[in-house]
Write a protein that holds these residues in place. Structure first.
Motif, PDB file in Angstrom:
ATOM      1  N   UNK A  37       8.211   9.269 -10.820  1.00  0.00           N
ATOM      2  CA  UNK A  37       7.143   9.458 -11.791  1.00  0.00           C
ATOM      3  C   UNK A  37       6.249   8.219 -11.788  1.00  0.00           C
ATOM      4  N   UNK A  38       4.988   8.426 -11.890  1.00  0.00           N
ATOM      5  CA  UNK A  38       4.042   7.314 -11.926  1.00  0.00           C
ATOM      6  C   UNK A  38       4.132   6.576 -13.257  1.00  0.00           C
ATOM      7  N   UNK A  39       3.898   5.287 -13.196  1.00  0.00           N
ATOM      8  CA  UNK A  39       3.932   4.476 -14.411  1.00  0.00           C
ATOM      9  C   UNK A  39       2.684   4.731 -15.242  1.00  0.00           C
ATOM     10  N   UNK A  40       2.836   4.636 -16.532  1.00  0.00           N
ATOM     11  CA  UNK A  40       1.697   4.774 -17.444  1.00  0.00           C
ATOM     12  C   UNK A  40       1.390   3.394 -18.005  1.00  0.00           C
ATOM     13  N   UNK A  41       0.193   2.916 -17.754  1.00  0.00           N
ATOM     14  CA  UNK A  41      -0.217   1.576 -18.167  1.00  0.00           C
ATOM     15  C   UNK A  41      -1.394   1.717 -19.130  1.00  0.00           C
ATOM     16  N   UNK A  42      -1.335   0.998 -20.228  1.00  0.00           N
ATOM     17  CA  UNK A  42      -2.438   1.016 -21.187  1.00  0.00           C
ATOM     18  C   UNK A  42      -3.607   0.194 -20.650  1.00  0.00           C
ATOM     19  N   UNK A  43      -4.824   0.589 -20.982  1.00  0.00           N
ATOM     20  CA  UNK A  43      -6.013  -0.164 -20.575  1.00  0.00           C
ATOM     21  C   UNK A  43      -5.931  -1.582 -21.128  1.00  0.00           C
ATOM     22  N   UNK A  44      -6.236  -2.555 -20.275  1.00  0.00           N
ATOM     23  CA  UNK A  44      -6.221  -3.946 -20.684  1.00  0.00           C
ATOM     24  C   UNK A  44      -4.876  -4.631 -20.546  1.00  0.00           C
ATOM     25  N   UNK A  45      -3.833  -3.882 -20.206  1.00  0.00           N
ATOM     26  CA  UNK A  45      -2.494  -4.455 -20.076  1.00  0.00           C
ATOM     27  C   UNK A  45      -2.352  -5.175 -18.739  1.00  0.00           C
ATOM     28  N   UNK A  46      -1.533  -6.230 -18.702  1.00  0.00           N
ATOM     29  CA  UNK A  46      -1.216  -6.924 -17.451  1.00  0.00           C
ATOM     30  C   UNK A  46      -0.181  -6.116 -16.681  1.00  0.00           C
ATOM     31  N   UNK A  47      -0.320  -6.078 -15.362  1.00  0.00           N
ATOM     32  CA  UNK A  47       0.608  -5.343 -14.511  1.00  0.00           C
ATOM     33  C   UNK A  47       0.795  -6.152 -13.233  1.00  0.00           C
ATOM     34  N   UNK A  48       1.973  -6.730 -13.034  1.00  0.00           N
ATOM     35  CA  UNK A  48       2.252  -7.556 -11.854  1.00  0.00           C
ATOM     36  C   UNK A  48       2.651  -6.683 -10.673  1.00  0.00           C
ATOM     37  N   UNK A  49       2.102  -7.014  -9.506  1.00  0.00           N
ATOM     38  CA  UNK A  49       2.449  -6.322  -8.267  1.00  0.00           C
ATOM     39  C   UNK A  49       2.663  -7.356  -7.171  1.00  0.00           C
ATOM     40  N   UNK A  50       3.352  -6.945  -6.099  1.00  0.00           N
ATOM     41  CA  UNK A  50       3.535  -7.834  -4.957  1.00  0.00           C
ATOM     42  C   UNK A  50       2.248  -7.909  -4.147  1.00  0.00           C
ATOM     43  N   UNK A  51       2.157  -8.907  -3.292  1.00  0.00           N
ATOM     44  CA  UNK A  51       0.940  -9.141  -2.526  1.00  0.00           C
ATOM     45  C   UNK A  51       0.541  -8.025  -1.584  1.00  0.00           C
ATOM     46  N   UNK A  52       1.486  -7.237  -1.108  1.00  0.00           N
ATOM     47  CA  UNK A  52       1.171  -6.171  -0.152  1.00  0.00           C
ATOM     48  C   UNK A  52       1.261  -4.788  -0.776  1.00  0.00           C
ATOM     49  N   UNK A  53       1.070  -4.715  -2.047  1.00  0.00           N
ATOM     50  CA  UNK A  53       1.131  -3.425  -2.741  1.00  0.00           C
ATOM     51  C   UNK A  53      -0.196  -2.698  -2.641  1.00  0.00           C
ATOM     52  N   UNK A  54      -0.116  -1.381  -2.632  1.00  0.00           N
ATOM     53  CA  UNK A  54      -1.309  -0.564  -2.739  1.00  0.00           C
ATOM     54  C   UNK A  54      -1.216   0.178  -4.066  1.00  0.00           C
ATOM     55  N   UNK A  55      -2.217   0.027  -4.879  1.00  0.00           N
ATOM     56  CA  UNK A  55      -2.211   0.684  -6.175  1.00  0.00           C
ATOM     57  C   UNK A  55      -3.167   1.870  -6.154  1.00  0.00           C
ATOM     58  N   UNK A  56      -2.733   2.960  -6.713  1.00  0.00           N
ATOM     59  CA  UNK A  56      -3.590   4.131  -6.886  1.00  0.00           C
ATOM     60  C   UNK A  56      -3.734   4.343  -8.385  1.00  0.00           C
ATOM     61  N   UNK A  57      -4.943   4.193  -8.868  1.00  0.00           N
ATOM     62  CA  UNK A  57      -5.189   4.330 -10.292  1.00  0.00           C
ATOM     63  C   UNK A  57      -5.818   5.692 -10.568  1.00  0.00           C
ATOM     64  N   UNK A  58      -5.242   6.418 -11.497  1.00  0.00           N
ATOM     65  CA  UNK A  58      -5.741   7.733 -11.869  1.00  0.00           C
ATOM     66  C   UNK A  58      -5.960   7.743 -13.367  1.00  0.00           C
ATOM     67  N   UNK A  59      -7.159   8.117 -13.779  1.00  0.00           N
ATOM     68  CA  UNK A  59      -7.451   8.208 -15.203  1.00  0.00           C
ATOM     69  C   UNK A  59      -7.053   9.580 -15.717  1.00  0.00           C
ATOM     70  N   UNK A  60      -6.283   9.603 -16.783  1.00  0.00           N
ATOM     71  CA  UNK A  60      -5.869  10.867 -17.392  1.00  0.00           C
ATOM     72  C   UNK A  60      -6.954  11.308 -18.360  1.00  0.00           C
ATOM     73  N   UNK A  61      -7.382  12.580 -18.261  1.00  0.00           N
ATOM     74  CA  UNK A  61      -8.420  13.054 -19.178  1.00  0.00           C
ATOM     75  C   UNK A  61      -7.908  13.114 -20.614  1.00  0.00           C
TER      76      UNK A  61
END
Length: 63
Positions: free
Chosen positions: A1-25
């Motif tokens: 399941x994809x993580x749910x992150x609030x707008x403005x929240x910090x989210x740490x990732x590794x240097x070689x990560x690819x992030x896919x951001x999807x806005x929920x309507x």
């Protein structure tokens, strides 16, 4: 399941990560077509993250 992150929240990732951001309507503003589209995108994302992806043959290049 994809993580749910609030707008403005910090989210740490590794240097070689690819992030896919999807806005929920917004549920109150979403039409059935928007909900279907969102559901389709999320299902495709879940499938792509669970299955191996083949990019075709890799050809060596001359150095």
């Amino acid at each position: 399941m994809a993580a749910s992150i609030q707008a403005g929240a910090d989210y740490d990732v590794t240097g070689r990560s690819m992030l896919a951001l999807v806005l929920r309507p917004d549920a109150c503003a979403a039409t059935s077509a928007v909900e279907r589209s969102f559901t389709h995108v999320m299902q495709a994302f879940e499938r792509a993250s669970a299955e191996r992806v083949a990019f075709g043959p890799v050809h060596a290049t001359a150095a």
